[in-house]
Design a protein around this motif. Structure first.
Motif, PDB file in Angstrom:
ATOM      1  N   ILE A 267       0.824  -1.207   0.000  1.00 31.91           N
ATOM      2  CA  ILE A 267       0.000   0.000   0.000  1.00 31.91           C
ATOM      3  C   ILE A 267       0.856   1.253   0.000  1.00 31.91           C
ATOM      4  O   ILE A 267       0.565   2.244  -0.674  1.00 31.91           O
ATOM      5  CB  ILE A 267      -0.949  -0.007   1.217  1.00 31.91           C
ATOM      6  CG1 ILE A 267      -1.970  -1.135   1.061  1.00 31.91           C
ATOM      7  CG2 ILE A 267      -1.670   1.332   1.354  1.00 31.91           C
ATOM      8  CD1 ILE A 267      -2.804  -1.375   2.300  1.00 31.91           C
ATOM      9  N   SER A 268       1.954   1.225   0.756  1.00 35.21           N
ATOM     10  CA  SER A 268       2.825   2.396   0.855  1.00 35.21           C
ATOM     11  C   SER A 268       3.695   2.587  -0.373  1.00 35.21           C
ATOM     12  O   SER A 268       4.232   3.669  -0.610  1.00 35.21           O
ATOM     13  CB  SER A 268       3.733   2.276   2.082  1.00 35.21           C
ATOM     14  OG  SER A 268       4.664   1.209   1.917  1.00 35.21           O
ATOM     15  N   GLY A 269       3.835   1.524  -1.178  1.00 33.27           N
ATOM     16  CA  GLY A 269       4.685   1.614  -2.356  1.00 33.27           C
ATOM     17  C   GLY A 269       6.115   1.174  -2.096  1.00 33.27           C
ATOM     18  O   GLY A 269       6.965   1.273  -2.977  1.00 33.27           O
ATOM     19  N   ASP A 270       6.387   0.667  -0.871  1.00 32.25           N
ATOM     20  CA  ASP A 270       7.726   0.156  -0.597  1.00 32.25           C
ATOM     21  C   ASP A 270       8.055  -1.014  -1.523  1.00 32.25           C
ATOM     22  O   ASP A 270       9.211  -1.236  -1.874  1.00 32.25           O
ATOM     23  CB  ASP A 270       7.840  -0.300   0.865  1.00 32.25           C
ATOM     24  CG  ASP A 270       7.837   0.869   1.833  1.00 32.25           C
ATOM     25  OD1 ASP A 270       7.978   2.023   1.370  1.00 32.25           O
ATOM     26  OD2 ASP A 270       7.692   0.645   3.048  1.00 32.25           O
ATOM     27  N   VAL A 271       7.013  -1.773  -1.885  1.00 32.62           N
ATOM     28  CA  VAL A 271       7.157  -2.830  -2.883  1.00 32.62           C
ATOM     29  C   VAL A 271       6.435  -2.354  -4.133  1.00 32.62           C
ATOM     30  O   VAL A 271       5.243  -2.048  -4.086  1.00 32.62           O
ATOM     31  CB  VAL A 271       6.564  -4.169  -2.400  1.00 32.62           C
ATOM     32  CG1 VAL A 271       6.729  -5.242  -3.466  1.00 32.62           C
ATOM     33  CG2 VAL A 271       7.222  -4.612  -1.098  1.00 32.62           C
ATOM     34  N   GLU A 272       7.135  -2.270  -5.238  1.00 29.48           N
ATOM     35  CA  GLU A 272       6.579  -1.696  -6.465  1.00 29.48           C
ATOM     36  C   GLU A 272       5.504  -2.582  -7.087  1.00 29.48           C
ATOM     37  O   GLU A 272       5.586  -3.823  -7.008  1.00 29.48           O
ATOM     38  CB  GLU A 272       7.696  -1.485  -7.494  1.00 29.48           C
ATOM     39  CG  GLU A 272       8.704  -0.414  -7.109  1.00 29.48           C
ATOM     40  CD  GLU A 272       8.121   0.976  -7.217  1.00 29.48           C
ATOM     41  OE1 GLU A 272       7.232   1.175  -8.066  1.00 29.48           O
ATOM     42  OE2 GLU A 272       8.543   1.852  -6.442  1.00 29.48           O
ATOM     43  N   PRO A 273       4.490  -1.991  -7.709  1.00 29.17           N
ATOM     44  CA  PRO A 273       3.511  -2.772  -8.481  1.00 29.17           C
ATOM     45  C   PRO A 273       4.224  -3.605  -9.536  1.00 29.17           C
ATOM     46  O   PRO A 273       5.143  -3.126 -10.195  1.00 29.17           O
ATOM     47  CB  PRO A 273       2.628  -1.695  -9.130  1.00 29.17           C
ATOM     48  CG  PRO A 273       2.759  -0.517  -8.217  1.00 29.17           C
ATOM     49  CD  PRO A 273       4.175  -0.551  -7.728  1.00 29.17           C
TER      50      PRO A 273
END
Length: 234
Positions: free
Chosen positions: A26-32
Motif C-alpha cells: 500500500i505504501s509503495g515500498d514494494v513496487e507494483p
C-alpha cells in the motif's frame, strides 16, 4: 500436543506477514508488478513457507497480489479500467459518508476535519505537496469515520488497500492546479456537512472524487500501469 502449541504461533506469524506485506504494498515500498518469493519472505520473517503461502493467498483475496500457478506471485498492477471501477466505488462510499455525517450534527470528526483543513491551507501556501497528500488521505478517512457506519468503514478500507491510494493521490495532485482545487472542494464539502445539507454534501463529494479520478488518469501512463508513479510523487 506440540502441534497444538505450534498452531497459534503459525497463525500469529501469518498475521504478521499479512500485515507487513500489506503495508509495504500500500505504501509503495514494494513496487507494483514486483515478484514476491515465498522462500525469500520465509527467510526474512524467520518462518516456514506455509504461513507465507497462506498470507499471500489472503493478500490475493484483497486484490493486492496475483498468484500465477507455476509462474510466481506478483504485486497487482491494476489497469486503467480497474482503477476507474475502484474510483466509482470510492465515489459512492464517500458520497454516502458525507450524507451520513451531515445527519449526525456536531460530532468530534467535524472538529478534526476543521483542523485538517487549517493544516491543508498551510500546506498549500507552503507548496508542500507531500504534506498536503497526507492531509488528503486523513480528510477522507475522517469523513468515513464520521459516517459512524462500521460496514461502510470495513468495505472502504478494503477498497483503499486495493487502490494503494497513497501512491495514486500523489499522481492526481501532480496535475497543474489540482492541489488548490482539491483544497477548495474539501472546504465546500465540510461547509455543506456543517449546514446539515446531506443531499448537497453527497453531490459535491461525489463530484470531488470524479475530479480526482480525472486528474489521476491524466497522470497515468497510457497502458494504465503504475510505472512512473515514483516520479510523479517526487
Amino acid at each position: 500436543m506440540n502441534r497444538a502449541k505450534s498452531e497459534p504461533k503459525n497463525g500469529s506469524m501469518q498475521a504478521t506477514v499479512i500485515a507487513e506485506m500489506r503495508r509495504r504494498i500500500i505504501s509503495g515500498d514494494v513496487e507494483p508488478g514486483a515478484s514476491l518469493s515465498e522462500a525469500a519472505l520465509a527467510e526474512e520473517f524467520g518462518v516456514s513457507r506455509t504461513p507465507v503461502r497462506e498470507a499471500l493467498k489472503q493478500l490475493q483475496t484483497e486484490g493486492l497480489v496475483e498468484i500465477r500457478p507455476r509462474v510466481g506471485t506478483f504485486v497487482t498492477v491494476p489497469s486503467r479500467r480497474e482503477i476507474t471501477e475502484l474510483f466509482e466505488m470510492k465515489e459512492l462510499m464517500e458520497g454516502a459518508a458525507a450524507r451520513l455525517l451531515a445527519q449526525r450534527g456536531r460530532v468530534p470528526e467535524i472538529d478534526a476535519l476543521q483542523r485538517n483543513l487549517r493544516e491543508a491551507d498551510e500546506a498549500v501556501e507552503q507548496d508542500d505537496r507531500e504534506r498536503y497528500a497526507a492531509l488528503v488521505q486523513e480528510f477522507h478517512d475522517l469523513l468515513i469515520a464520521g459516517s459512524d457506519n462500521s460496514k461502510l468503514q470495513a468495505h472502504y478500507q478494503v477498497l483503499m488497500n486495493q487502490l494503494a491510494y497513497s501512491r495514486l493521490v500523489n499522481t492526481s495532485l501532480s496535475q497543474p492546479g489540482r492541489v488548490s482545487q482539491s483544497d477548495r472542494e474539501h472546504r465546500l464539502v465540510l461547509e455543506l456537512i456543517m449546514e446539515k445539507d446531506g443531499d448537497s454534501a453527497e453531490r459535491i463529494m461525489r463530484e470531488h472524487v470524479r475530479a480526482s479520478r480525472r486528474a489521476l488518469l491524466v497522470g497515468l501512463p497510457i497502458d494504465g500501469r503504475h510505472e512512473g508513479f515514483g516520479e510523479a510523487s517526487s
